[in-house]
Design an enzyme around this catalytic site. Sequence first.
Site, PDB file in Angstrom:
ATOM      1  N   GLN A 127       0.921  -1.445   0.086  1.00 60.45           N
ATOM      2  CA  GLN A 127      -0.088  -0.019  -0.108  1.00 60.45           C
ATOM      3  C   GLN A 127       0.868   1.116  -0.074  1.00 60.45           C
ATOM      4  O   GLN A 127       1.641   1.543   1.028  1.00 60.45           O
ATOM      5  CB  GLN A 127      -0.931   0.109   1.306  1.00 60.45           C
ATOM      6  CG  GLN A 127      -1.954   1.208   1.260  1.00 60.45           C
ATOM      7  CD  GLN A 127      -2.675   1.293   2.635  1.00 60.45           C
ATOM      8  OE1 GLN A 127      -2.538   0.221   3.475  1.00 60.45           O
ATOM      9  NE2 GLN A 127      -3.664   1.938   2.638  1.00 60.45           N
ATOM     10  N   GLY A 128       0.804   1.921  -0.939  1.00 60.21           N
ATOM     11  CA  GLY A 128       1.583   3.163  -1.225  1.00 60.21           C
ATOM     12  C   GLY A 128       0.980   4.615  -0.949  1.00 60.21           C
ATOM     13  O   GLY A 128       0.670   5.300  -1.779  1.00 60.21           O
ATOM     14  N   TYR A 129       0.477   4.865   0.244  1.00 63.16           N
ATOM     15  CA  TYR A 129      -0.294   6.174   0.662  1.00 63.16           C
ATOM     16  C   TYR A 129       0.741   6.957   1.313  1.00 63.16           C
ATOM     17  O   TYR A 129       0.946   7.881   0.890  1.00 63.16           O
ATOM     18  CB  TYR A 129      -1.429   5.801   1.502  1.00 63.16           C
ATOM     19  CG  TYR A 129      -2.694   5.203   0.779  1.00 63.16           C
ATOM     20  CD1 TYR A 129      -2.682   4.761  -0.445  1.00 63.16           C
ATOM     21  CD2 TYR A 129      -3.835   5.343   1.653  1.00 63.16           C
ATOM     22  CE1 TYR A 129      -3.860   4.361  -0.991  1.00 63.16           C
ATOM     23  CE2 TYR A 129      -5.140   4.695   1.187  1.00 63.16           C
ATOM     24  CZ  TYR A 129      -5.051   4.351  -0.372  1.00 63.16           C
ATOM     25  OH  TYR A 129      -6.345   3.823  -0.928  1.00 63.16           O
ATOM     26  N   SER A 130       1.127   6.591   2.341  1.00 67.75           N
ATOM     27  CA  SER A 130       2.070   7.349   3.340  1.00 67.75           C
ATOM     28  C   SER A 130       3.115   8.021   2.819  1.00 67.75           C
ATOM     29  O   SER A 130       4.059   7.380   2.051  1.00 67.75           O
ATOM     30  CB  SER A 130       2.295   6.954   4.587  1.00 67.75           C
ATOM     31  OG  SER A 130       1.137   6.243   5.179  1.00 67.75           O
ATOM     32  N   GLU A 247     -10.946  -1.568   4.741  1.00 63.82           N
ATOM     33  CA  GLU A 247      -9.733  -1.753   5.713  1.00 63.82           C
ATOM     34  C   GLU A 247     -10.401  -2.401   7.026  1.00 63.82           C
ATOM     35  O   GLU A 247      -9.803  -3.402   7.523  1.00 63.82           O
ATOM     36  CB  GLU A 247      -9.044  -0.637   5.947  1.00 63.82           C
ATOM     37  CG  GLU A 247      -7.477  -1.098   6.375  1.00 63.82           C
ATOM     38  CD  GLU A 247      -6.733   0.260   6.354  1.00 63.82           C
ATOM     39  OE1 GLU A 247      -6.969   1.349   6.197  1.00 63.82           O
ATOM     40  OE2 GLU A 247      -5.412   0.000   6.416  1.00 63.82           O
ATOM     41  N   ASN A 370      -4.687   7.905  17.012  1.00 63.80           N
ATOM     42  CA  ASN A 370      -5.561   8.274  18.303  1.00 63.80           C
ATOM     43  C   ASN A 370      -6.316   9.516  18.143  1.00 63.80           C
ATOM     44  O   ASN A 370      -7.564   9.767  17.970  1.00 63.80           O
ATOM     45  CB  ASN A 370      -5.031   8.266  19.576  1.00 63.80           C
ATOM     46  CG  ASN A 370      -5.139   6.874  20.266  1.00 63.80           C
ATOM     47  OD1 ASN A 370      -5.788   6.061  19.580  1.00 63.80           O
ATOM     48  ND2 ASN A 370      -4.361   6.748  21.293  1.00 63.80           N
ATOM     49  N   GLU A 371      -5.462  10.539  17.600  1.00 68.65           N
ATOM     50  CA  GLU A 371      -5.976  11.864  17.665  1.00 68.65           C
ATOM     51  C   GLU A 371      -6.927  12.144  16.308  1.00 68.65           C
ATOM     52  O   GLU A 371      -8.154  12.655  16.580  1.00 68.65           O
ATOM     53  CB  GLU A 371      -4.855  13.011  17.577  1.00 68.65           C
ATOM     54  CG  GLU A 371      -4.019  12.992  18.816  1.00 68.65           C
ATOM     55  CD  GLU A 371      -3.140  11.791  19.320  1.00 68.65           C
ATOM     56  OE1 GLU A 371      -3.056  11.217  18.123  1.00 68.65           O
ATOM     57  OE2 GLU A 371      -2.678  11.859  20.222  1.00 68.65           O
TER      58      GLU A 371
HETATM   59  C1  LIG Z   1       3.121  -0.541  11.639  1.00 64.41           C
HETATM   60  C2  LIG Z   1       2.849   0.498  10.534  1.00 64.41           C
HETATM   61  C3  LIG Z   1       2.671   0.026   9.220  1.00 64.41           C
HETATM   62  C4  LIG Z   1       2.061   1.139   8.329  1.00 64.41           C
HETATM   63  N1  LIG Z   1       1.983   0.492   6.855  1.00 64.41           N
HETATM   64  C5  LIG Z   1       1.705   1.434   5.996  1.00 64.41           C
HETATM   65  C6  LIG Z   1       1.488   0.883   4.753  1.00 64.41           C
HETATM   66  O1  LIG Z   1       1.627  -0.185   4.519  1.00 64.41           O
HETATM   67  N2  LIG Z   1       1.261   2.001   3.736  1.00 64.41           N
HETATM   68  C7  LIG Z   1       1.064   3.322   3.975  1.00 64.41           C
HETATM   69  O2  LIG Z   1       0.830   4.063   3.129  1.00 64.41           O
HETATM   70  N3  LIG Z   1       1.355   3.471   5.214  1.00 64.41           N
HETATM   71  C8  LIG Z   1       1.548   2.856   6.321  1.00 64.41           C
HETATM   72  N4  LIG Z   1       1.785   3.299   7.562  1.00 64.41           N
HETATM   73  C9  LIG Z   1       1.762   4.648   7.821  1.00 64.41           C
HETATM   74  C10 LIG Z   1       0.543   5.157   8.616  1.00 64.41           C
HETATM   75  O3  LIG Z   1      -0.591   5.294   7.760  1.00 64.41           O
HETATM   76  C11 LIG Z   1       0.996   6.491   8.972  1.00 64.41           C
HETATM   77  O4  LIG Z   1       1.889   6.451  10.143  1.00 64.41           O
HETATM   78  C12 LIG Z   1      -0.339   7.247   9.900  1.00 64.41           C
HETATM   79  O5  LIG Z   1      -1.201   7.567   8.840  1.00 64.41           O
HETATM   80  C13 LIG Z   1       0.168   8.596  10.704  1.00 64.41           C
HETATM   81  O6  LIG Z   1       0.901   9.155   9.776  1.00 64.41           O
HETATM   82  P1  LIG Z   1       2.285   9.944  10.280  1.00 64.41           P
HETATM   83  O7  LIG Z   1       3.159   8.765  10.783  1.00 64.41           O
HETATM   84  O8  LIG Z   1       2.694  10.601   9.304  1.00 64.41           O
HETATM   85  O9  LIG Z   1       2.225  10.618  11.595  1.00 64.41           O
HETATM   86  P2  LIG Z   1       1.664  12.072  11.651  1.00 64.41           P
HETATM   87  O10 LIG Z   1       0.339  12.431  10.893  1.00 64.41           O
HETATM   88  O11 LIG Z   1       2.753  13.249  11.162  1.00 64.41           O
HETATM   89  O12 LIG Z   1       0.955  12.301  13.076  1.00 64.41           O
HETATM   90  C14 LIG Z   1       2.200  12.822  14.140  1.00 64.41           C
HETATM   91  C15 LIG Z   1       1.414  13.050  15.314  1.00 64.41           C
HETATM   92  O13 LIG Z   1       0.556  14.322  14.998  1.00 64.41           O
HETATM   93  C16 LIG Z   1      -0.553  13.855  15.490  1.00 64.41           C
HETATM   94  N5  LIG Z   1      -1.972  14.561  14.345  1.00 64.41           N
HETATM   95  C17 LIG Z   1      -1.769  14.614  13.147  1.00 64.41           C
HETATM   96  N6  LIG Z   1      -2.538  15.315  12.703  1.00 64.41           N
HETATM   97  C18 LIG Z   1      -3.550  15.927  13.478  1.00 64.41           C
HETATM   98  C19 LIG Z   1      -4.576  16.540  14.014  1.00 64.41           C
HETATM   99  N7  LIG Z   1      -5.317  17.131  12.790  1.00 64.41           N
HETATM  100  N8  LIG Z   1      -5.300  16.834  15.183  1.00 64.41           N
HETATM  101  C20 LIG Z   1      -4.581  16.486  16.104  1.00 64.41           C
HETATM  102  N9  LIG Z   1      -3.244  15.606  16.120  1.00 64.41           N
HETATM  103  C21 LIG Z   1      -2.836  15.321  14.865  1.00 64.41           C
HETATM  104  C22 LIG Z   1      -0.873  12.305  15.224  1.00 64.41           C
HETATM  105  O14 LIG Z   1      -2.227  11.878  16.121  1.00 64.41           O
HETATM  106  C23 LIG Z   1       0.391  12.005  15.664  1.00 64.41           C
HETATM  107  O15 LIG Z   1       0.401  11.668  17.189  1.00 64.41           O
HETATM  108  C24 LIG Z   1       2.148   2.389   8.607  1.00 64.41           C
HETATM  109  C25 LIG Z   1       2.348   2.652   9.987  1.00 64.41           C
HETATM  110  C26 LIG Z   1       2.583   1.831  10.676  1.00 64.41           C
HETATM  111  C27 LIG Z   1       3.080   2.369  12.248  1.00 64.41           C
END
Ligand SMILES: Cc1cc2nc3c(=O)[nH]c(=O)nc-3n(C[C@H](O)[C@H](O)[C@H](O)COP(=O)(O)OP(=O)(O)OC[C@H]3O[C@@H](n4cnc5c(N)ncnc54)[C@H](O)[C@@H]3O)c2cc1C
Length: 393
Positions: A127-130, A247, A370-371
Amino acid sequence: MSGGIEAFRAEVAAWMAAHLSGRFAVLKDRGHAGDGEAFPELRKEWERELAAGGWTCPGWPIAHGGRGLSVAEQVVFQEEYARAGGPGRLGHIGEGLVGPTLIAYGTEQQKRRFLPGIRSGSEFWAQGYSEPSAGSDLGNIRTRARRDPVTGDWLVTGQKIWTSLAHLSDWIFVLARCEEGSAGPKGLIFLLMPLRQPGIEIHPIRQIGGGAEFNSVFFDSARAEASCVVGAPGEGWTVAMALLGFERGISTLGQQMGFARELELIVAMAKETGAAADPSIRLRIARAWAGLRAMRYMAIRILADSDDPQARLEGLGYKYHWSNWHRDLGRLGMDVLGAVGVSASDDPRVEKLRQLFFFTRADTVYGGTNEIQLNIIAERGLGMPKEPRGQAG
Ligand SMILES: Cc1cc2nc3c(=O)[nH]c(=O)nc-3n(C[C@H](O)[C@H](O)[C@H](O)COP(=O)(O)OP(=O)(O)OC[C@H]3O[C@@H](n4cnc5c(N)ncnc54)[C@H](O)[C@@H]3O)c2cc1C
């Protein structure tokens, strides 16, 4: 009807007992969270074993090669799979996310090309989203797709991150920006791309538990064929969100069976280490049990009537409930182990609880932090005012 479902339960249990044996016996209880890299080749063979038995994609419609199982039957399948110690499914992104999305949004050609490989366990998906600056704020995607004027193919440049199991996969679906100057959810494209091609590099990211289940994936003019766009160019967000909707599905009940096994292990270890005599540990174990029961009723309710507005409201809280419950379970496991948990030990049960502790830290991050979950509950569920957003987009 209940006779029918019980006969079906017995059929699944018998199949699992007969097939998760012999050379596949080592896969019992392996390949789950924190252990995703265990026996990758044998687990791919296990996917083909499941396929030969007709147990991949059992919830897909018969017309698309599935079994067309009812929700109740799918739940039973997931429960018996987990009860038998079935290994983590390397095919789950294809089966649970790509397949349903293509069935809903794909062209006939895409369905013919991709569904059989998912069903047969011969093609695996990532999955290539993040991206580094697009996680919770997924609309901030910067990876670009531009059209090759000669072939009509799409050339993709950018970086994806946290891409689970990309190193073990054949294909990736990618959300990229195809309209120059667009922002937010507008101007995106949903592409299907082979992972093994010039222009794609996969770099592992080592996790705190020692494994490297996810990766950074770099794209440098990597190619997606013109026929591999799902939905219209510019409308990728719609497809991407529909995919996320798939999902949270039936597999949640199988997941709970796994949670129950983890709790059983913690109870057994608490008796063994003497932690069970500690009133605060006893309290937390009882709370964990009650939380798991509540989770089960919540999931059954959501699955049973997804059109009921009250069930939909509860659905919004489900991810928040299970992920925090599971993270607390990880902490409980370590507290039950006490000093043993931080000492050298060759007891596989100790390692399992350590990995549980490490991996459950991620549960409240992936699939919506969580947030973000709380924002969804507040805004969509309770109708509270939307949180202020920046000017971009
Ligand atoms: C084990 C694991 C597997 C994963 N696998 C995949 C995968 O296969 N493909 C893929 O595409 N992605 C994958 N991910 C990525 C995952 O989708 C992201 O980690 C997730 O969406 C959070 O994004 P971020 O890590 O950029 O954190 P950020 O979005 O940068 O968040 C950092 C902090 O800021 C807080 N925050 C952000 N926005 C807000 C807001 N509006 N209000 C309040 N607080 C906020 C968050 O809650 C968090 O505490 C995976 C992640 C993990 C941990």
